[in-house]
Design an enzyme around this catalytic site. Structure first.
Site, PDB file in Angstrom:
ATOM      1  N   SER A  11     -25.733  49.071  89.124  1.00  0.00           N
ATOM      2  CA  SER A  11     -25.919  47.803  88.409  1.00  0.00           C
ATOM      3  C   SER A  11     -24.607  47.082  88.095  1.00  0.00           C
ATOM      4  CB  SER A  11     -26.698  48.044  87.109  1.00  0.00           C
ATOM      5  OG  SER A  11     -26.057  49.037  86.326  1.00  0.00           O
ATOM      6  N   ASP A 186     -27.267  44.171  75.881  1.00  0.00           N
ATOM      7  CA  ASP A 186     -27.979  45.455  75.995  1.00  0.00           C
ATOM      8  C   ASP A 186     -27.111  46.642  75.569  1.00  0.00           C
ATOM      9  OD1 ASP A 186     -26.280  46.064  78.135  1.00  0.00           O
ATOM     10  OD2 ASP A 186     -27.832  45.908  79.680  1.00  0.00           O
ATOM     11  N   HIS A 189     -24.337  47.503  79.681  1.00  0.00           N
ATOM     12  CA  HIS A 189     -23.651  46.827  80.788  1.00  0.00           C
ATOM     13  C   HIS A 189     -22.559  45.884  80.268  1.00  0.00           C
ATOM     14  CE1 HIS A 189     -27.559  47.972  82.603  1.00  0.00           C
ATOM     15  NE2 HIS A 189     -26.781  48.243  83.644  1.00  0.00           N
TER      16      HIS A 189
END
Length: 212
Positions: A11, A186, A189
């Site tokens: 990611s 979040d 990240h």
């Protein structure tokens, strides 16, 4: 001459957390390369959120990806973050530190495998390319054991700098103490600022023989 940049990973390589239409570190690093080397850079990304290191290693057996690695002047790899998250979930239930050691060993083995595979794809004579491995930052600074595990993993990853074209980028140092600023909403990240800082750290590592 157009340089090729091939980005592999999870990611972080996708750019999750950067915000709508905001670039991650990959696109930012590409732009910096173009500025610094005064060359056009062609970018191709092979990444997916949730990938573990074993899956990133497996990608290097896919013919099209192998072709893009062979052509690459610059390769970046992010990984092991998902292995860490899984370990934390297991640790929360079982309180067994061995899950971290197992994950660390698993990641190290897979990173070694990735570098070996890249060397195999490139062939012995090609040494003009760059490989940049981004180490792990700690999104959980309040969890002492996570920090201990990540620091240990990063020390082992550093040992993979076995050739001049391979460098480990110290993402851990970039985020240390700046988690509020550099993590997205979040809290796992990077934010846009975090990705910008990562791309600057990559830039600071230089371009080796590509600068010649």
């Amino acid at each position: 001459m157009t340089l090729q940049y091939t980005a592999l990973g999870d990611s972080l390589t996708v750019g999750v957390g950067a915000g709508l239409f905001e670039p991650g570190f990959v696109q930012r690093y590409k732009r910096k390369m173009e500025e610094d080397l005064n060359e056009e850079v062609s970018l191709i990304v092979f990444a997916k959120s949730g990938l573990e290191t074993s899956e990133i290693l497996a990608m290097l057996n896919e013919p099209f990806i192998m072709e893009q690695v062979k052509k690459a002047d610059v390769i970046t790899i992010t990984g092991c973050g998902n292995d860490l998250l899984q370990s934390l979930e297991i640790y929360e239930k079982e309180k067994d530190e061995h899950v971290f050691l197992e994950a660390s060993s698993h990641c190290q083995k897979n990173y070694s495998g990735m570098l070996e595979k890249i060397r195999e794809i490139k062939g012995e004579k090609d040494t003009r390319y760059l490989v940049r491995l981004l180490n792990l930052y700690n999104p959980f600074p309040s969890i002492e054991l996570a920090d201990k595990w990540i620091s240990g993993f990063n020390r082992h990853l550093k040992q993979l700098e076995s050739a001049p074209q391979i460098k480990v980028i110290d993402t851990y140092a970039v985020f240390k103490g700046r988690e509020k600023e550099y993590l997205s909403i979040d809290r796992v990240h990077p934010s846009s600022r975090g990705y910008e800082a990562m791309s600057e750290k990559l830039r600071a590592a230089g371009y080796g023989r590509l600068e010649g």
